[in-house]
Design a protein around this motif. Structure first.
Motif, PDB file in Angstrom:
ATOM      1  N   THR A  92       0.834  -1.203   0.000  1.00  0.00           N
ATOM      2  CA  THR A  92       0.000   0.000   0.000  1.00  0.00           C
ATOM      3  C   THR A  92       0.865   1.248   0.000  1.00  0.00           C
ATOM      4  N   ALA A  93       0.636   2.124  -0.970  1.00  0.00           N
ATOM      5  CA  ALA A  93       1.447   3.333  -1.118  1.00  0.00           C
ATOM      6  C   ALA A  93       0.914   4.142  -2.286  1.00  0.00           C
ATOM      7  N   VAL A  94       1.443   5.354  -2.420  1.00  0.00           N
ATOM      8  CA  VAL A  94       1.264   6.114  -3.658  1.00  0.00           C
ATOM      9  C   VAL A  94       2.403   5.719  -4.589  1.00  0.00           C
ATOM     10  N   TYR A  95       2.051   5.313  -5.785  1.00  0.00           N
ATOM     11  CA  TYR A  95       3.038   4.872  -6.768  1.00  0.00           C
ATOM     12  C   TYR A  95       3.274   5.983  -7.784  1.00  0.00           C
ATOM     13  N   TYR A  96       4.554   6.291  -8.015  1.00  0.00           N
ATOM     14  CA  TYR A  96       4.944   7.370  -8.916  1.00  0.00           C
ATOM     15  C   TYR A  96       5.712   6.821 -10.113  1.00  0.00           C
ATOM     16  N   GLY A 115       5.672  11.648 -12.254  1.00  0.00           N
ATOM     17  CA  GLY A 115       4.239  11.759 -12.437  1.00  0.00           C
ATOM     18  C   GLY A 115       3.587  12.255 -11.160  1.00  0.00           C
ATOM     19  N   GLN A 116       2.262  12.381 -11.211  1.00  0.00           N
ATOM     20  CA  GLN A 116       1.549  12.937 -10.065  1.00  0.00           C
ATOM     21  C   GLN A 116       1.254  11.888  -9.002  1.00  0.00           C
ATOM     22  N   GLY A 117       1.396  10.618  -9.356  1.00  0.00           N
ATOM     23  CA  GLY A 117       1.179   9.545  -8.392  1.00  0.00           C
ATOM     24  C   GLY A 117      -0.208   8.937  -8.495  1.00  0.00           C
ATOM     25  N   THR A 118      -0.295   7.665  -8.176  1.00  0.00           N
ATOM     26  CA  THR A 118      -1.583   6.968  -8.142  1.00  0.00           C
ATOM     27  C   THR A 118      -1.606   6.078  -6.899  1.00  0.00           C
ATOM     28  N   GLN A 119      -2.728   6.100  -6.200  1.00  0.00           N
ATOM     29  CA  GLN A 119      -2.840   5.391  -4.929  1.00  0.00           C
ATOM     30  C   GLN A 119      -3.125   3.910  -5.170  1.00  0.00           C
ATOM     31  N   VAL A 120      -2.371   3.068  -4.492  1.00  0.00           N
ATOM     32  CA  VAL A 120      -2.634   1.630  -4.460  1.00  0.00           C
ATOM     33  C   VAL A 120      -2.881   1.255  -3.007  1.00  0.00           C
ATOM     34  N   THR A 121      -4.037   0.692  -2.741  1.00  0.00           N
ATOM     35  CA  THR A 121      -4.388   0.277  -1.391  1.00  0.00           C
ATOM     36  C   THR A 121      -4.704  -1.204  -1.394  1.00  0.00           C
ATOM     37  N   VAL A 122      -3.994  -1.949  -0.553  1.00  0.00           N
ATOM     38  CA  VAL A 122      -4.196  -3.389  -0.454  1.00  0.00           C
ATOM     39  C   VAL A 122      -4.819  -3.681   0.907  1.00  0.00           C
ATOM     40  N   SER A 123      -5.997  -4.269   0.892  1.00  0.00           N
ATOM     41  CA  SER A 123      -6.671  -4.588   2.151  1.00  0.00           C
ATOM     42  C   SER A 123      -6.279  -5.993   2.601  1.00  0.00           C
TER      43      SER A 123
END
Length: 124
Positions: A92-96, A115-123
């Protein structure tokens, strides 16, 4: 200047998969390496994977065997992808997305663009 636009982040259960995409535009000839970094809350930004124009790849130990980086430069596309399998809560993190130049033989030794980043969230 090079512009980087990420897509593909989201919420996924542990053990699942996601594919991130990054589209590069602008002065592409000035870069010869692209990659993915990530930053979790309270942590420093860290390398996930990177790839040279020739297809040489480097992975962080924590993702080796689970993540795959690839590039598609055919037909004027300038894309880099990150296929993430067997995702864990700690992914889980913001991926750039990053782009830049080789330095002292190191792929993406100099990062010139983010880049501006994209959120990846792993539950879990």
């Amino acid at each position: 200047q090079v512009q980087l636009v990420e897509s593909g982040g989201g919420l996924v259960q542990a053990g699942g998969s996601l594919r991130l995409s990054c589209a590069a535009s602008g002065s592409i000839s000035t870069i010869n390496g692209m990659g993915w970094y990530r930053q979790a809350p309270g942590n420093q930004r860290e390398l996930v994977a990177k790839i040279s124009n020739g297809g040489r790849t480097i992975y962080a130990g924590s993702v080796k065997g689970r993540f795959t980086i690839s590039r598609d430069n055919a037909n004027a596309k300038n894309m880099v992808y990150l296929q993430m399998n067997s995702l864990k809560f700690e992914d889980t993190a913001v991926y750039y997305c990053a782009a830049g130049r080789e330095r002292f033989g190191i792929i993406l030794g100099t990062v010139d663009y983010w880049g501006q980043g994209t959120q990846v969230t792993v539950s879990s």
